[in-house]
Write an enzyme that holds these catalytic residues in place. Structure first.
Site, PDB file in Angstrom:
ATOM      1  N   ASP A 142       0.865  -1.174   0.000  1.00 21.37           N
ATOM      2  CA  ASP A 142       0.000   0.000   0.000  1.00 21.37           C
ATOM      3  C   ASP A 142       0.903   1.227   0.000  1.00 21.37           C
ATOM      4  O   ASP A 142       2.129   1.105  -0.060  1.00 21.37           O
ATOM      5  CB  ASP A 142      -0.959  -0.005   1.191  1.00 21.37           C
ATOM      6  CG  ASP A 142      -0.235  -0.139   2.528  1.00 21.37           C
ATOM      7  OD1 ASP A 142       1.003   0.072   2.569  1.00 21.37           O
ATOM      8  OD2 ASP A 142      -0.891  -0.447   3.538  1.00 21.37           O
ATOM      9  N   SER A 191      -0.332 -10.342  -1.965  1.00 20.14           N
ATOM     10  CA  SER A 191      -1.549 -10.056  -1.205  1.00 20.14           C
ATOM     11  C   SER A 191      -1.851 -11.107  -0.152  1.00 20.14           C
ATOM     12  O   SER A 191      -2.818 -10.968   0.589  1.00 20.14           O
ATOM     13  CB  SER A 191      -2.751  -9.940  -2.150  1.00 20.14           C
ATOM     14  OG  SER A 191      -2.582  -8.858  -3.036  1.00 20.14           O
ATOM     15  N   SER A 225      -5.800 -13.203   3.656  1.00 17.68           N
ATOM     16  CA  SER A 225      -5.087 -12.343   2.711  1.00 17.68           C
ATOM     17  C   SER A 225      -4.950 -10.938   3.294  1.00 17.68           C
ATOM     18  O   SER A 225      -5.460 -10.643   4.378  1.00 17.68           O
ATOM     19  CB  SER A 225      -5.830 -12.303   1.371  1.00 17.68           C
ATOM     20  OG  SER A 225      -7.126 -11.760   1.542  1.00 17.68           O
ATOM     21  N   TYR A 226      -4.286 -10.069   2.555  1.00 11.64           N
ATOM     22  CA  TYR A 226      -3.992  -8.720   3.041  1.00 11.64           C
ATOM     23  C   TYR A 226      -5.287  -8.012   3.438  1.00 11.64           C
ATOM     24  O   TYR A 226      -6.231  -7.928   2.636  1.00 11.64           O
ATOM     25  CB  TYR A 226      -3.274  -7.930   1.944  1.00 11.64           C
ATOM     26  CG  TYR A 226      -2.681  -6.635   2.422  1.00 11.64           C
ATOM     27  CD1 TYR A 226      -1.684  -6.616   3.392  1.00 11.64           C
ATOM     28  CD2 TYR A 226      -3.112  -5.421   1.899  1.00 11.64           C
ATOM     29  CE1 TYR A 226      -1.134  -5.429   3.826  1.00 11.64           C
ATOM     30  CE2 TYR A 226      -2.567  -4.229   2.324  1.00 11.64           C
ATOM     31  CZ  TYR A 226      -1.576  -4.241   3.287  1.00 11.64           C
ATOM     32  OH  TYR A 226      -1.035  -3.059   3.720  1.00 11.64           O
ATOM     33  N   PRO A 227      -5.376  -7.505   4.679  1.00 10.21           N
ATOM     34  CA  PRO A 227      -6.667  -7.005   5.182  1.00 10.21           C
ATOM     35  C   PRO A 227      -6.981  -5.553   4.861  1.00 10.21           C
ATOM     36  O   PRO A 227      -8.035  -5.072   5.262  1.00 10.21           O
ATOM     37  CB  PRO A 227      -6.520  -7.195   6.696  1.00 10.21           C
ATOM     38  CG  PRO A 227      -5.059  -6.990   6.949  1.00 10.21           C
ATOM     39  CD  PRO A 227      -4.349  -7.519   5.730  1.00 10.21           C
TER      40      PRO A 227
END
Length: 875
Positions: free
Chosen positions: A119, A152, A331-333
């Site tokens: 991100d 991810s 997975s990526y939150p």
């Protein structure tokens, strides 16, 4: 053989990545006190063939933005200067020495691979890591040297694919984070400093240590206060409706007109209906209806459901989700996307969940009938939140399991059938008026089989009517009701409003909500409802009175739009900064000029300082009692001198009848409990240090006045072994419970419990250089092994004292007394002393009496300018 340094965002993530990339064949070594281990193995890298891999991590941001040191004193800096003064990057946690650690691990490395979170914040940390190793890895900013992994989920498939498709860090996204940090720092600090000092110097019951302003935080609070205002200004209005009871068995029918707000009209219509004894069944119709399955799960929806359905606040929910991610369970939150990619392997996730004892049966059932998921929004960031590894109830604490189970069941719900049910509606007419009733019957539970909290409920009995027939009217009633006010915002509703208005990101929304709670602007009530406090309400009303844009979401929405342009490379970093800072600086100047408008609101809601608190200790200037104000922030206020003095956070009481020899203020004793920190302090010296080497907000244990029996010079024992500048000082405030406490960190050493008197002597220990002490017990309570009443020696080295001292942090004490001044230098064990302080001769404090200074005084210090400040008053 060439070497590759790889850096992850957290130590646990580094361990997981290293295990996957090395196929479990890596070796690990501990880091240097910062919790970051290093994992090493040999493998193939791009076109280089066999290389040596070194995987380590940071602990979030390496650097943080702050003002230069001279701008951090609230009393000396006009907040308007903060809009244009110099800023600098500082290590986020200096104790971790993260830059030094990264540079050390990068030695001999030829390539850098960055595994930070995917991100904007992660991109920013990428460049912080690159900056830390730029003098060690040649040409680190080159695309041929530094690579970026995009992933991810922490699964073998995702991680190895990321390793095969390495990209490069995105500088534009990193700059957008730099811009946001600088804007939030300048705007937030300027407004916060000004309004905190302005109002805390006037009112005693604000109950908040910081009256903060934040470009995102304040609009968030504004939503809560707006709903509060809607409730307070709501005026209930009466309305009437008809209720018809007809048929056998009796059925209650609803009036087609709904509400009527004029009573005379309602009575007229009631009388018309009463003229009839029967109702005609105009129609009985049935149709199938559907309730759609949920879309794929994104961050905002996860926070909403955790708050409304699980009773877990968004801040805690995201902490749990991030922990599940780093452990490889999900997975990526942090994602805005709620649509699965076209190539997403849905059956593979269901196969992962099949063995579960809690929902494995549902997973196996859905595998045989996978439905196409609903369309949603592809934000281009990360795939939706999905389970990646099977966890059992016993693997987690209660809340973590509930969040994990929800994510698993939600995923299964997204690939299940829609809920299907049949709705039967009967319409009856009585004269000119129409009434109806409906009944619903479940046909297919669909996704609610696995998402049980959305269950359909019980089937309703079908209307006992046949079209074209007439049924007897059993009763008709006129029901009077009143409109009701809206309820307070729930966290779930607030998250929705923030998302709609672009306030914060999926990562920062929970932080902003948590901040307004911690600042005492809102309280969380039952049902996770957010009720504004008086302080929160008055603040928002004050902003609205001076400049409504300060609290409206429109300003932040525009700033976020400009930051997005930076991230996309469509706007210049410096241009955006200059434009935004200029606007907010003008708003700040207008705010300061019109602060009296807000003060008028505070005046109505809060008590002036002079009327707050209770008499506590004497002022050294006027000798009158000052008021102790216990509400946050705790402080003393002298109404005669109209001065306010900050206090440390903890228990504060008058320290017997001792006075400061410099200013005649009563000494106070600060404590966080028998096992916590404690020290004496003068309220004036605490706020206005008399010596240049005494820190602001420091106690007597940091004061180098040789004439004071409570000072560092008199009661210092040795240098602290845990921090580079601290000194272990004898704490007498809780005598006969004695302890040594570091005057810089939290190191505490309990000693000589029950002793009646302890004196710090002039002599030093020959082994470690610490000051020797003289310890006295009453004859019938001696704790010396030979029954003696009095002994002298080194606290850390004397065999007579070993059983009376907790030595867990004081084994390698360093001497602090020397002939020189306060230099803060270092010396090894027995190496001639550390210039921690130029101690005077031994002072003693008895458990029941006053201080006794023995011998002569060395190294006397002259107060910087305090006596000059007070001279005119005392003369």
């Amino acid at each position: 053989m060439k070497s590759v340094l790889m850096v992850a965002e957290k130590p646990s993530l580094a361990a997981s990545l290293a295990g996957i990339l090395s196929n479990g064949r890596c070796t690990a070594k501990r880091g240097t006190g910062n919790g970051c281990s290093t994992h090493e193995w040999t493998g193939n890298f791009r076109n280089e063939g066999s290389v040596h891999f070194r995987m380590t991590s940071v602990c979030g941001h390496v650097m943080s933005l702050d003002f230069n040191k001279k701008y951090n004193c609230w009393d000396k800096v006009d907040p308007i200067q903060l809009f244009g003064c110099a800023t600098e990057k500082k290590e986020t946690n200096p104790k971790q020495n993260m830059r030094k650690f990264l540079a050390h691990e990068a030695r001999g490395c030829d390539y850098l691979v960055l595994w930070l979170d995917c991100d904007k914040e992660g991109e920013n940390i990428c460049f912080e890591v690159m900056d830390a190793v730029k003098h060690v890895i040649n040409n680190v900013y080159s695309d041929q040297v530094t690579y970026r992994a995009h992933f991810s989920a922490i699964t073998e498939k995702d991680i190895k694919k990321a390793m095969e498709t390495l990209g490069h860090p995105n500088e534009n996204e990193a700059k957008s984070v730099d811009a946001r940090q600088e804007l939030d720092l300048r705007i937030g600090c300027a407004f916060t400093r000004f309004q905190t000092k302005f109002f805390q110097d006037r009112y005693g019951d604000l109950d908040s240590s910081l009256i903060s302003y934040g470009p995102c935080q304040t609009p968030t609070l504004g939503f809560c206060v707006k709903r509060h205002d809607d409730i307070q200004t709501f005026k209930p209005e009466s309305f009437w409706h008809l209720q018809l009871l007809a048929g056998q068995p009796e059925v209650t029918l609803e009036w087609a007109r709904g509400r009527v707000f004029k009573k005379d009209i309602a009575i007229m219509l009631l009388n018309r209906v009463k003229e009839h004894k029967k109702a005609t069944v105009e129609s009985v119709a049935s149709k199938e209806a559907y309730k759609s399955k949920p879309q794929a799960l994104n961050t905002v929806e996860l926070m909403r459901i955790c708050s409304s359905g699980l009773g877990i606040g968004p801040f805690q929910a995201m902490q749990i989700a991030e922990r599940l991610y780093t452990q490889g369970y999900i997975s990526y939150p942090r994602t805005e996307t709620n649509q699965y990619p076209t190539n997403f392997d849905l059956p593979a996730v269901l196969h992962v969940l099949k063995p579960s004892a809690d929902f494995g049966e549902e997973a196996r059932s859905i595998l045989g009938d996978i439905q196409t998921p609903r369309k949603g929004k592809d934000a281009g960031d990360h795939p939706p939140i999905t389970p990646m590894k099977l966890g059992n109830r016993s693997d987690f604490d209660r809340d973590t399991w509930r969040v994990y189970e929800f994510i698993c069941r939600h995923f299964m719900g997204t690939v299940s059938r829609d809920l299907k049910y049949r709705v039967t509606t009967a319409k009856l007419s009585v004269g000119m008026e129409t009434f109806s009733c409906t009944a619903s019957v479940l046909i297919d539970a669909g996704f609610t089989k696995v998402m049980t909290w959305s269950a359909f409920g019980k089937d309703e009995p079908q209307p006992p009517f046949v079209q074209g027939t007439q049924v007897a009217i059993n009763d008709v009633r006129l029901i009077e009701s009143q409109t009701g006010p809206p309820d307070y915002l729930t966290e779930s509703e607030l998250i929705t409003l923030m998302e709609e208005h672009g306030i914060g990101t999926d990562a920062s929304i929970p932080v902003h909500i948590n901040n307004i709670c911690q600042r005492n602007y809102v309280h969380i009530e039952n049902g996770r409802k957010l009720m504004p406090t008086t302080l929160g309400i008055v603040l928002v009303h004050g902003y609205q009175k001076i400049d409504p844009e300060l609290v409206l979401p429109t300003m932040r929405t525009e700033v976020e739009r400009m930051l997005t342009l930076i991230a996309q490379g469509s706007a210049n970093f410096q241009d955006v900064l200059r434009h935004a800072i200029k606007i907010f600086k003008l708003k700040f100047m207008y705010f300061v000029k019109n602060i009296d408008s807000m003060d008028a609101l505070f005046e109505v809601s809060f008590s002036p300082l002079a009327e707050s608190g209770k008499a506590h200790s004497r002022c050294g200037k006027c000798r009158r009692y000052m008021k102790y104000i216990q509400t946050k922030p705790a402080r003393l206020h002298c109404s005669h001198c109209d001065e306010t003095y900050a206090l440390p956070i903890g228990n504060v009481k008058v320290y017997r009848e001792f006075k400061c020899p410099l200013d005649d203020f009563d000494l106070l004793a600060f404590s966080t409990g028998v096992k916590g920190r404690s020290y004496p302090f003068c309220p004036y010296c605490y706020n206005h240090p008399p010596f240049s080497d005494m820190p602001h907000l420091g106690g007597c244990n940091t004061c180098t006045n040789a004439n004071c029996p409570h000072s560092l010079n008199t009661l210092g024992i040795s240098s602290c072994v845990e921090c580079p500048t601290g000194v272990l000082v004898l704490d007498c405030t809780l005598a006969p419970t004695w302890k040594l406490g570091c005057n810089r960190c939290d190191v505490i050493i309990n000693c000589f419990k029950g002793a009646t008197k302890i004196t710090v002597e002039e002599a030093k220990c020959q082994e470690c250089g610490a000051q020797q002490v003289n310890v006295v017990y009453k004859s019938d309570k001696s704790k010396f092994k030979d029954g003696s009443e009095e002994k002298s020696g080194c606290i850390f080295c004397s065999a007579d004292f070993s059983h009376l001292v907790e030595k867990h942090r004081a084994v390698a004490s360093r001497p602090v007394r020397s002939g020189g001044g306060f230099r803060g230098g270092k010396a090894g064990r027995g190496g001639g002393g550390m210039g921690g302080a130029a101690f005077g001769s031994g002072g003693a404090v008895t458990a029941g009496g006053g201080p006794n200074a023995g011998g002569g005084v060395r190294g006397s210090r002259v107060a910087k300018d305090k006596m000059g400040q007070l001279a005119s008053y005392f003369v």
